[in-house]
Design a protein around this motif. Sequence first.
Motif, PDB file in Angstrom:
ATOM      1  N   ASN A   5       0.808  -1.223   0.000  1.00  0.00           N
ATOM      2  CA  ASN A   5       0.000   0.000   0.000  1.00  0.00           C
ATOM      3  C   ASN A   5       0.842   1.274   0.000  1.00  0.00           C
ATOM      4  O   ASN A   5       0.316   2.374   0.031  1.00  0.00           O
ATOM      5  CB  ASN A   5      -0.914   0.043   1.236  1.00  0.00           C
ATOM      6  N   LEU A   6       2.161   1.105   0.024  1.00  0.00           N
ATOM      7  CA  LEU A   6       3.002   2.298   0.181  1.00  0.00           C
ATOM      8  C   LEU A   6       3.590   2.813  -1.141  1.00  0.00           C
ATOM      9  O   LEU A   6       4.469   3.670  -1.125  1.00  0.00           O
ATOM     10  CB  LEU A   6       4.149   2.000   1.163  1.00  0.00           C
ATOM     11  N   GLN A  28       7.671   3.349   9.916  1.00  0.00           N
ATOM     12  CA  GLN A  28       7.728   3.163   8.458  1.00  0.00           C
ATOM     13  C   GLN A  28       6.408   3.583   7.816  1.00  0.00           C
ATOM     14  O   GLN A  28       6.387   4.266   6.792  1.00  0.00           O
ATOM     15  CB  GLN A  28       8.054   1.702   8.129  1.00  0.00           C
ATOM     16  N   MET A  29       5.307   3.191   8.440  1.00  0.00           N
ATOM     17  CA  MET A  29       3.994   3.567   7.916  1.00  0.00           C
ATOM     18  C   MET A  29       3.852   5.081   7.834  1.00  0.00           C
ATOM     19  O   MET A  29       3.330   5.621   6.870  1.00  0.00           O
ATOM     20  CB  MET A  29       2.919   3.053   8.881  1.00  0.00           C
ATOM     21  N   GLN A  30       4.357   5.740   8.885  1.00  0.00           N
ATOM     22  CA  GLN A  30       4.170   7.189   8.937  1.00  0.00           C
ATOM     23  C   GLN A  30       5.153   7.931   8.050  1.00  0.00           C
ATOM     24  O   GLN A  30       4.805   8.925   7.438  1.00  0.00           O
ATOM     25  CB  GLN A  30       4.321   7.671  10.382  1.00  0.00           C
ATOM     26  N   ALA A  31       6.402   7.438   8.019  1.00  0.00           N
ATOM     27  CA  ALA A  31       7.445   8.228   7.339  1.00  0.00           C
ATOM     28  C   ALA A  31       7.497   7.994   5.828  1.00  0.00           C
ATOM     29  O   ALA A  31       7.701   8.943   5.064  1.00  0.00           O
ATOM     30  CB  ALA A  31       8.810   7.914   7.955  1.00  0.00           C
ATOM     31  N   ILE A  32       7.332   6.745   5.403  1.00  0.00           N
ATOM     32  CA  ILE A  32       7.608   6.424   3.988  1.00  0.00           C
ATOM     33  C   ILE A  32       6.772   7.269   3.000  1.00  0.00           C
ATOM     34  O   ILE A  32       7.329   7.858   2.070  1.00  0.00           O
ATOM     35  CB  ILE A  32       7.485   4.896   3.736  1.00  0.00           C
ATOM     36  N   THR A  52      15.682   2.640  10.365  1.00  0.00           N
ATOM     37  CA  THR A  52      16.646   2.554   9.259  1.00  0.00           C
ATOM     38  C   THR A  52      15.912   2.268   7.945  1.00  0.00           C
ATOM     39  O   THR A  52      16.164   2.920   6.930  1.00  0.00           O
ATOM     40  CB  THR A  52      17.688   1.446   9.520  1.00  0.00           C
ATOM     41  N   ALA A  53      14.994   1.303   7.988  1.00  0.00           N
ATOM     42  CA  ALA A  53      14.224   1.011   6.767  1.00  0.00           C
ATOM     43  C   ALA A  53      13.323   2.191   6.429  1.00  0.00           C
ATOM     44  O   ALA A  53      13.082   2.473   5.248  1.00  0.00           O
ATOM     45  CB  ALA A  53      13.396  -0.261   6.966  1.00  0.00           C
ATOM     46  N   ALA A  54      12.837   2.898   7.442  1.00  0.00           N
ATOM     47  CA  ALA A  54      11.929   4.029   7.197  1.00  0.00           C
ATOM     48  C   ALA A  54      12.592   5.077   6.314  1.00  0.00           C
ATOM     49  O   ALA A  54      11.945   5.671   5.456  1.00  0.00           O
ATOM     50  CB  ALA A  54      11.477   4.647   8.518  1.00  0.00           C
ATOM     51  N   PRO A 203       9.476  20.701   7.738  1.00  0.00           N
ATOM     52  CA  PRO A 203       9.479  19.234   7.886  1.00  0.00           C
ATOM     53  C   PRO A 203       8.179  18.662   8.421  1.00  0.00           C
ATOM     54  O   PRO A 203       7.433  19.340   9.127  1.00  0.00           O
ATOM     55  CB  PRO A 203      10.576  19.007   8.936  1.00  0.00           C
ATOM     56  N   VAL A 204       7.931  17.406   8.049  1.00  0.00           N
ATOM     57  CA  VAL A 204       6.902  16.624   8.724  1.00  0.00           C
ATOM     58  C   VAL A 204       7.536  16.201  10.039  1.00  0.00           C
ATOM     59  O   VAL A 204       8.705  15.821  10.061  1.00  0.00           O
ATOM     60  CB  VAL A 204       6.604  15.327   7.932  1.00  0.00           C
ATOM     61  N   HIS A 205       6.764  16.270  11.096  1.00  0.00           N
ATOM     62  CA  HIS A 205       7.318  15.914  12.406  1.00  0.00           C
ATOM     63  C   HIS A 205       6.666  14.610  12.858  1.00  0.00           C
ATOM     64  O   HIS A 205       5.454  14.548  13.022  1.00  0.00           O
ATOM     65  CB  HIS A 205       7.016  17.051  13.382  1.00  0.00           C
ATOM     66  N   ILE A 206       7.485  13.583  13.031  1.00  0.00           N
ATOM     67  CA  ILE A 206       6.911  12.311  13.486  1.00  0.00           C
ATOM     68  C   ILE A 206       7.519  11.950  14.825  1.00  0.00           C
ATOM     69  O   ILE A 206       8.742  11.811  14.956  1.00  0.00           O
ATOM     70  CB  ILE A 206       7.184  11.176  12.478  1.00  0.00           C
TER      71      ILE A 206
END
Length: 411
Positions: A5-6, A28-32, A52-54, A203-206
């Motif tokens: 879905n990404l 990862q869900m939020q950042a990708i 790291t994967a994000a 920036p997006v802030h997560i």
Amino acid sequence: MHFENLNLIPQLLKALKEAGYRQPTPIQMQAIPHLLQGRDLFGCAQTGTGKTAAFSIPLLQKLAEDYKKTGHVIRGLVLAPTRELASQIGDSLRTYGRHLSLQHAVIYGGVPQQQQTAALRAGVDILIATPGRLLDLIQQGYISLQYIMVVVLDEADRMLDMGFIHDIQKIIAMLPARRQTVLFSATLPSSIRRLAFNTLSNPVHIELSSQQQYAENVKHSLYFVDRVNKHHLLHHILDQDSPDRVLVFTRTRHGADKLVKALDREGIRSAALHGNKSQSQRQRTLHAFKGKKLRVLIATDVASRGIDVEHISHVINFDMPETPETYVHRIGRTGRAGAHGLALSFCSGDELHLLKDIHKHLRATIPVVTDHPFQSEKTTKQHLYGAGKNQRKRYSHTSHTKYSRNSPSSR
Ligand code: AMP
């Protein structure tokens, strides 16, 4: 939510499947999605969350799409505080990028540069570097940052702690103004906020909630114990659990040396790592610890910053950390790479105020262990009388491990 879905390219989806990743982690869900759109990102997340994967997955995707136009040119830069972290990021990029034609190189100091310069000459798309060696090789003319499209500052708080701020500022000044910048930090002291303000653009802030932040695979526990009994409790736990890699934190160098001697008297071999030790002594100690020839390493916070050892089973706060951020850093040393870890805190009466700050920061209480022979009634009472009525009730009948409802390890 699935990786499908990404909007990831098939080569990445295939590699993730082969790596056994079934679904993205919260970071990862939020950042990708934001990173794929080219946004800058300020992420508050520690190791173990999948950060790291994000950043690596969108980085690979972006450069793979651009590669046909350029061939191998350094367009991605990841800055990391230590050689170990840099190498781990390199391994991750290799895993996720195995079906792509992108090349990466890892460069860090403390080793001869020939191999690194040879890799650079062969053509690199993504460079993973510690700040000092990067500047060195830039000054020698091996590296140009003029085509960088994406820069990642990983574990930025640790880089600042290790004194890299000026190097980082110099590196940032060399980057093209039009670029994507990603900054990850486990903690948010004012120095990090300043760095973020100066380097990120809209920036997006997560920020993961404390629930997501503290890896599920780390179990936290708290022992109320009088200071004089702390080394007996440590001995008891080492005997009981027979862990093979334990990292024990003391507040001072003197405290670390004293503990080594106390354990030695009880027949347990350990070694201290702190600023009074020479570089070669430190390297020998770390080597023995990594090689499992030494089970127990006793470190001060400053000395521990360079330690990147996989599979530490127990992190023990022999002295409570002075700040909640230090707690987060210490605990981040266990439960890595999906392994299970234990985070044990020994709290004496004079340290209760530090515990209170940690609880406030975690927005959770650490479960108290009472079934051990060195339980301090006095400290337990002191803690309870300072606590609310409900909490007093909850602990009043304990004779075994109690988990409070909102605790990091019960998640
Ligand atoms: P990190 O927080 O980047 O250090 O990652 C911690 C560990 O989690 C690494 O060993 C990764 O291989 C693993 N990991 C990262 N993302 C996933 C995922 N989506 N599914 C399973 N494991 C993952």
